[in-house]
Design an enzyme around this catalytic site. Sequence first.
Site, PDB file in Angstrom:
ATOM      1  N   ASP A 187      74.169  29.749  43.862  1.00 27.26           N
ATOM      2  CA  ASP A 187      72.706  29.070  44.382  1.00 27.26           C
ATOM      3  C   ASP A 187      72.313  29.577  45.722  1.00 27.26           C
ATOM      4  O   ASP A 187      73.196  29.486  46.606  1.00 27.26           O
ATOM      5  CB  ASP A 187      72.489  27.820  44.174  1.00 27.26           C
TER       6      ASP A 187
ATOM      7  N   LEU B 219      77.059  16.413  48.035  1.00 28.48           N
ATOM      8  CA  LEU B 219      77.820  15.588  49.133  1.00 28.48           C
ATOM      9  C   LEU B 219      77.284  14.914  50.072  1.00 28.48           C
ATOM     10  O   LEU B 219      77.812  14.584  50.981  1.00 28.48           O
ATOM     11  CB  LEU B 219      79.201  16.653  49.462  1.00 28.48           C
TER      12      LEU B 219
ATOM     13  N   TYR C 159      67.408  31.038  53.188  1.00 29.14           N
ATOM     14  CA  TYR C 159      68.689  30.845  53.580  1.00 29.14           C
ATOM     15  C   TYR C 159      69.170  31.677  54.495  1.00 29.14           C
ATOM     16  O   TYR C 159      69.288  33.162  54.140  1.00 29.14           O
ATOM     17  CB  TYR C 159      69.761  30.407  52.798  1.00 29.14           C
TER      18      TYR C 159
END
Length: 280
Positions: A52, A197, A57
Site C-alpha cells: 500500500d 499497530l 507519502y
Amino acid sequence: MSEALPQVTLPGGETVPALGQGTWHMGEDRRLRAQEAASVRLGIELGMTLVDTAEMYGSGGAEEVVREAAKGLRDQLFIVSKVYPHNATTQGVIAACERSLKRLGTDRIDLYLLHWRGSVPLAQTVEGFHRLERDGKIRYHGVSNFDRRDMEEWVAAGGDGVATDQVLYNLATRGPEWDLEPWCRERGVTIMAYTPLGQGRMLARPELAEIARRRNATPAQVALAWLLRKDGVIVIPKASRAEHMRENRGALDLHLADDHLAALDRAFPPPKGRTPLGMG
Ligand code: NAP
C-alpha cells in the site's frame, strides 16, 4: 520466491494476501531509502505481496521506494495507491494516476483509492476511475476513510464496483465494527485495516503484553492476529525495519483462542454505537 499466505477475495473473485504492508513515512529521507526498499522487498519475499502506498507519502517518494523494492518482481505484486482528494476530478484523477505510474515504474496500479473524501463531487472521481479501468491503467478502484453513509453515496454516484474501503481499524479503534464492516461484508467489499499497530503506541498496553506472553508471541503479533482472523479484512502494517517485517509475518502463525479473544474484548471493548471513523 514468495510463499502463498492466507487470502482475501475481492469482488469478482480474485484473491490477494490478507497480510500486506504499508509505506507511510517511507521515501521522506533519501538516506533511508535503501533500508526502506530492502524491508519492503523482504516483506514481498515473505509473501506480503500487497503493498500500500499513496501519491501523498513522501510526496511521491514512497512510490519510488516501492519501485525500487519491486525490481524484477512486479508480476508477483498487488500495488495499492491513492489519489489526493484535491486531484480527484475526472481529469485530475487520470493525470495523478499517470504520475503515480511513472514513479512506480509500472503500467498499471492494481487498486487505486480516493485517499479521503474532499469537496470534488463523488461522481467525477467515479468517472475518472472508470476511465482508468477501461484503459487498463488501474485494475480495481476503491476508497479510503469512508464511513457507511459515504459508501452509500459512493455507490449511488455510480461506484458500485468498489473493491475496498481502507480505514483506521485496530484493537484500540473498533468503530468500523458497528455498521461499516457489516455493510461491506454483505456486499463483498473488503476492508483494508490501516494503522493496525496503532503506529506502535498500542503495543505497550499491559493486557496485550500479557496475552503475548501467554502465547509466546509479541504484542504486535497479537494485534495483527486479532485483525487477521476476520473474513474480508486485509491488514497492512508498515515496517521499515527487517526485524519488524519478520515479526509481522509471524502473526499469521498465531491463532487466538476464545479465552484470549474474550480478554482482548475486555481490554479493548467493541463499539456500543456508531462512532466517527478515526483518521491516520
Ligand atoms: P502501523 O502499521 O500501525 O505502525 C507502524 C509503526 O509501527 C512504525 O513505527 C513501525 O516501525 C512500527 N512497527 C512495525 N512493526 C512492528 C513490530 N512488529 N513491533 C513494534 N513496532 C512495529 O501504522 P501506519 O504506518 O500508520 O499504518 C500502516 C499503513 O497503513 C501505512 O503505512 C499506510 O500505508 C496505511 N495508512 C493509510 C491511511 C489512510 O488514510 N488511508 C492512514 C494511515 C496509514 P518501523 O517502521 O521502524 O519498522
